[in-house]
Motif scaffolding. Structure first.
Motif, PDB file in Angstrom:
ATOM      1  N   SER A  66      -7.381  11.830  -4.757  1.00  0.00           N
ATOM      2  CA  SER A  66      -7.640  11.408  -3.384  1.00  0.00           C
ATOM      3  C   SER A  66      -6.313  11.182  -2.664  1.00  0.00           C
ATOM      4  CB  SER A  66      -8.469  10.121  -3.398  1.00  0.00           C
ATOM      5  OG  SER A  66      -8.606   9.641  -2.091  1.00  0.00           O
ATOM      6  N   ILE A  67      -6.110  11.886  -1.552  1.00  0.00           N
ATOM      7  CA  ILE A  67      -4.915  11.730  -0.721  1.00  0.00           C
ATOM      8  C   ILE A  67      -5.324  10.924   0.498  1.00  0.00           C
ATOM      9  CG2 ILE A  67      -3.121  12.936   0.566  1.00  0.00           C
ATOM     10  CD1 ILE A  67      -3.838  15.434  -1.136  1.00  0.00           C
ATOM     11  N   ASN A  68      -4.635   9.815   0.751  1.00  0.00           N
ATOM     12  CA  ASN A  68      -4.987   8.956   1.869  1.00  0.00           C
ATOM     13  C   ASN A  68      -3.729   8.567   2.644  1.00  0.00           C
ATOM     14  OD1 ASN A  68      -6.302   7.348   3.638  1.00  0.00           O
ATOM     15  ND2 ASN A  68      -6.861   5.763   2.178  1.00  0.00           N
ATOM     16  N   ASP A  69      -3.699   8.911   3.924  1.00  0.00           N
ATOM     17  CA  ASP A  69      -2.551   8.589   4.770  1.00  0.00           C
ATOM     18  C   ASP A  69      -3.026   7.885   6.041  1.00  0.00           C
ATOM     19  OD1 ASP A  69       0.049   8.419   5.620  1.00  0.00           O
ATOM     20  OD2 ASP A  69       0.125  10.440   6.412  1.00  0.00           O
ATOM     21  N   ASP A  70      -3.628   6.718   5.874  1.00  0.00           N
ATOM     22  CA  ASP A  70      -4.152   5.986   7.024  1.00  0.00           C
ATOM     23  C   ASP A  70      -3.189   4.906   7.512  1.00  0.00           C
ATOM     24  OD1 ASP A  70      -4.368   4.208   4.980  1.00  0.00           O
ATOM     25  OD2 ASP A  70      -6.500   3.792   5.248  1.00  0.00           O
ATOM     26  N   THR A  71      -1.901   5.144   7.327  1.00  0.00           N
ATOM     27  CA  THR A  71      -0.892   4.161   7.722  1.00  0.00           C
ATOM     28  C   THR A  71      -0.522   4.259   9.201  1.00  0.00           C
ATOM     29  OG1 THR A  71       0.891   5.660   7.092  1.00  0.00           O
ATOM     30  CG2 THR A  71       0.101   4.142   5.407  1.00  0.00           C
ATOM     31  N   TRP A  72      -1.092   5.195   9.926  1.00  0.00           N
ATOM     32  CA  TRP A  72      -0.774   5.386  11.338  1.00  0.00           C
ATOM     33  C   TRP A  72      -1.609   4.416  12.168  1.00  0.00           C
ATOM     34  CZ3 TRP A  72       3.108   8.827  11.999  1.00  0.00           C
ATOM     35  CH2 TRP A  72       3.365   9.693  10.938  1.00  0.00           C
ATOM     36  N   PRO A  73      -0.980   3.534  12.955  1.00  0.00           N
ATOM     37  CA  PRO A  73      -1.742   2.548  13.751  1.00  0.00           C
ATOM     38  C   PRO A  73      -2.667   3.245  14.757  1.00  0.00           C
ATOM     39  CG  PRO A  73       0.632   2.113  13.867  1.00  0.00           C
ATOM     40  CD  PRO A  73       0.458   3.397  13.150  1.00  0.00           C
ATOM     41  N   LYS A  74      -3.924   2.856  14.726  1.00  0.00           N
ATOM     42  CA  LYS A  74      -4.924   3.494  15.585  1.00  0.00           C
ATOM     43  C   LYS A  74      -4.705   3.190  17.067  1.00  0.00           C
ATOM     44  CE  LYS A  74      -8.410   3.788  11.965  1.00  0.00           C
ATOM     45  NZ  LYS A  74      -7.412   4.164  11.031  1.00  0.00           N
ATOM     46  N   GLU A  75      -4.035   2.073  17.370  1.00  0.00           N
ATOM     47  CA  GLU A  75      -3.782   1.747  18.781  1.00  0.00           C
ATOM     48  C   GLU A  75      -2.671   2.608  19.383  1.00  0.00           C
ATOM     49  OE1 GLU A  75      -1.812  -1.069  15.987  1.00  0.00           O
ATOM     50  OE2 GLU A  75      -3.914  -0.695  16.417  1.00  0.00           O
ATOM     51  N   ALA A  76      -1.863   3.251  18.532  1.00  0.00           N
ATOM     52  CA  ALA A  76      -0.762   4.071  19.037  1.00  0.00           C
ATOM     53  C   ALA A  76      -0.989   5.570  18.806  1.00  0.00           C
ATOM     54  CB  ALA A  76       0.551   3.654  18.379  1.00  0.00           C
ATOM     55  N   PHE A  77      -1.724   5.933  17.762  1.00  0.00           N
ATOM     56  CA  PHE A  77      -1.895   7.344  17.404  1.00  0.00           C
ATOM     57  C   PHE A  77      -3.368   7.733  17.404  1.00  0.00           C
ATOM     58  CE2 PHE A  77       2.032   5.951  15.407  1.00  0.00           C
ATOM     59  CZ  PHE A  77       2.910   6.938  15.823  1.00  0.00           C
ATOM     60  N   GLU A  78      -3.636   8.885  18.001  1.00  0.00           N
ATOM     61  CA  GLU A  78      -5.003   9.407  18.059  1.00  0.00           C
ATOM     62  C   GLU A  78      -5.075  10.672  17.207  1.00  0.00           C
ATOM     63  OE1 GLU A  78      -7.864  11.612  21.337  1.00  0.00           O
ATOM     64  OE2 GLU A  78      -6.231  10.331  22.025  1.00  0.00           O
ATOM     65  N   LEU A  79      -6.076  10.743  16.343  1.00  0.00           N
ATOM     66  CA  LEU A  79      -6.276  11.911  15.490  1.00  0.00           C
ATOM     67  C   LEU A  79      -6.837  13.051  16.337  1.00  0.00           C
ATOM     68  CD1 LEU A  79      -6.159  12.928  12.538  1.00  0.00           C
ATOM     69  CD2 LEU A  79      -8.535  12.211  12.332  1.00  0.00           C
ATOM     70  N   VAL A  80      -6.112  14.176  16.371  1.00  0.00           N
ATOM     71  CA  VAL A  80      -6.513  15.317  17.198  1.00  0.00           C
ATOM     72  C   VAL A  80      -7.198  16.385  16.358  1.00  0.00           C
ATOM     73  CG1 VAL A  80      -5.648  17.161  18.683  1.00  0.00           C
ATOM     74  CG2 VAL A  80      -4.654  14.893  18.828  1.00  0.00           C
ATOM     75  N   SER A  81      -6.666  16.608  15.154  1.00  0.00           N
ATOM     76  CA  SER A  81      -7.194  17.668  14.309  1.00  0.00           C
ATOM     77  C   SER A  81      -7.072  17.270  12.842  1.00  0.00           C
ATOM     78  CB  SER A  81      -6.409  18.953  14.572  1.00  0.00           C
ATOM     79  OG  SER A  81      -6.751  19.957  13.653  1.00  0.00           O
ATOM     80  N   GLY A  82      -8.072  17.601  12.044  1.00  0.00           N
ATOM     81  CA  GLY A  82      -8.040  17.319  10.617  1.00  0.00           C
ATOM     82  C   GLY A  82      -8.489  15.909  10.291  1.00  0.00           C
ATOM     83  N   GLU A  83      -8.259  15.516   9.057  1.00  0.00           N
ATOM     84  CA  GLU A  83      -8.620  14.191   8.563  1.00  0.00           C
ATOM     85  C   GLU A  83      -7.395  13.551   7.919  1.00  0.00           C
ATOM     86  OE1 GLU A  83     -11.612  12.646   8.811  1.00  0.00           O
ATOM     87  OE2 GLU A  83     -12.352  14.343   9.968  1.00  0.00           O
ATOM     88  N   MET A  84      -7.334  12.216   7.927  1.00  0.00           N
ATOM     89  CA  MET A  84      -6.204  11.514   7.320  1.00  0.00           C
ATOM     90  C   MET A  84      -6.345  11.382   5.807  1.00  0.00           C
ATOM     91  SD  MET A  84      -5.136   8.545   9.921  1.00  0.00           S
ATOM     92  CE  MET A  84      -5.066   8.775  11.662  1.00  0.00           C
ATOM     93  N   SER A  85      -7.476  11.786   5.278  1.00  0.00           N
ATOM     94  CA  SER A  85      -7.667  11.726   3.827  1.00  0.00           C
ATOM     95  C   SER A  85      -8.327  13.018   3.345  1.00  0.00           C
ATOM     96  CB  SER A  85      -8.518  10.516   3.445  1.00  0.00           C
ATOM     97  OG  SER A  85      -9.796  10.634   4.012  1.00  0.00           O
ATOM     98  N   LYS A  86      -8.125  13.275   2.058  1.00  0.00           N
ATOM     99  CA  LYS A  86      -8.680  14.481   1.449  1.00  0.00           C
ATOM    100  C   LYS A  86      -8.925  14.186  -0.022  1.00  0.00           C
ATOM    101  CE  LYS A  86      -7.680  19.368   0.679  1.00  0.00           C
ATOM    102  NZ  LYS A  86      -6.749  20.456   0.947  1.00  0.00           N
ATOM    103  N   THR A  87     -10.000  14.735  -0.570  1.00  0.00           N
ATOM    104  CA  THR A  87     -10.318  14.551  -1.981  1.00  0.00           C
ATOM    105  C   THR A  87     -10.390  15.909  -2.657  1.00  0.00           C
ATOM    106  OG1 THR A  87     -11.559  12.555  -1.450  1.00  0.00           O
ATOM    107  CG2 THR A  87     -11.965  13.543  -3.599  1.00  0.00           C
TER     108      THR A  87
END
Length: 192
Positions: A66-87
């Motif tokens: 499991s790869i998880n990169d959810d360290t990006w603050p949601k109040e500053a960064f918006e996810l445009v494409s893809g997912e922050m995690s992958k299994t």
């Protein structure tokens, strides 16, 4: 100076021992590299393309990776494409996997990213194993950057032939006008 050199040699020895023990123990050894590239699709918006490359350098298969990169603050960064995690179901020895996603931000400032967390299962151990990606360098989001000096092919197309003709003519004139050393030596021998 000698202390720093001794410390770096000790660090290299510890790293080599860790790598050797991981390979000798017949276990997976996951190495993850995190990269971020910045671009500006429009003024006032910075786009971050995040890529995580995962390598199994060990001698056994890692399961339930499991790869998880959810360290990006949601109040500053918006996810445009893809997912922050992958299994991944499994990652065999010597195999690689890659994961990418794109973020966008309108907040200006300096951001220090944290490493991504990789968890995986080893059949011989009950507990989940954990690995971390390389951290990224501090990012200057929406910072003023000096314009890049790009090579202008337009100038080469416009003046390239002129420069080459002038160079050839100059080289020809130099060859014709410069005295030849070998013919001068022969002429002086003939006079004697």
């Amino acid at each position: 100076m000698a202390m720093a050199m001794a410390r770096s040699i000790l660090l290299a020895a510890v790293l080599a021992a860790t790598l050797l023990s991981a390979a000798a123990a017949d276990a997976p050894f996951l190495v993850a590299h995190k990269k971020v590239s910045l671009s500006r699709p429009k003024p006032g918006v910075e786009r971050l393309a995040v890529t995580l490359d995962l390598y199994n350098q060990g001698s056994a298969t890692a399961y339930d990776v499991s790869i998880n990169d959810d360290t990006w603050p949601k109040e500053a960064f918006e996810l445009v494409s893809g997912e922050m995690s992958k299994t991944l179901e499994r990652l065999d020895p010597g195999a690689t996997a890659s994961h990418a996603f794109i973020l966008e931000t309108k907040a200006q400032g300096r951001f220090q990213g944290s490493p991504a967390v990789i968890t995986y299962r080893v059949p011989t151990k009950a507990a989940l194993q954990e690995a971390y990606s390389t951290p990224i360098l501090a990012l200057d989001i929406l910072a003023e950057r000096p314009p890049e000096k790009k090579f202008e092919w337009r100038l080469v197309a416009k003046y390239g032939s002129l420069v080459s003709v002038v160079s050839f003519v100059g080289a020809f004139i130099y060859l014709v006008a410069s005295p030849s050393k070998s013919s001068g030596a022969k002429a002086s021998k003939k006079r004697r």
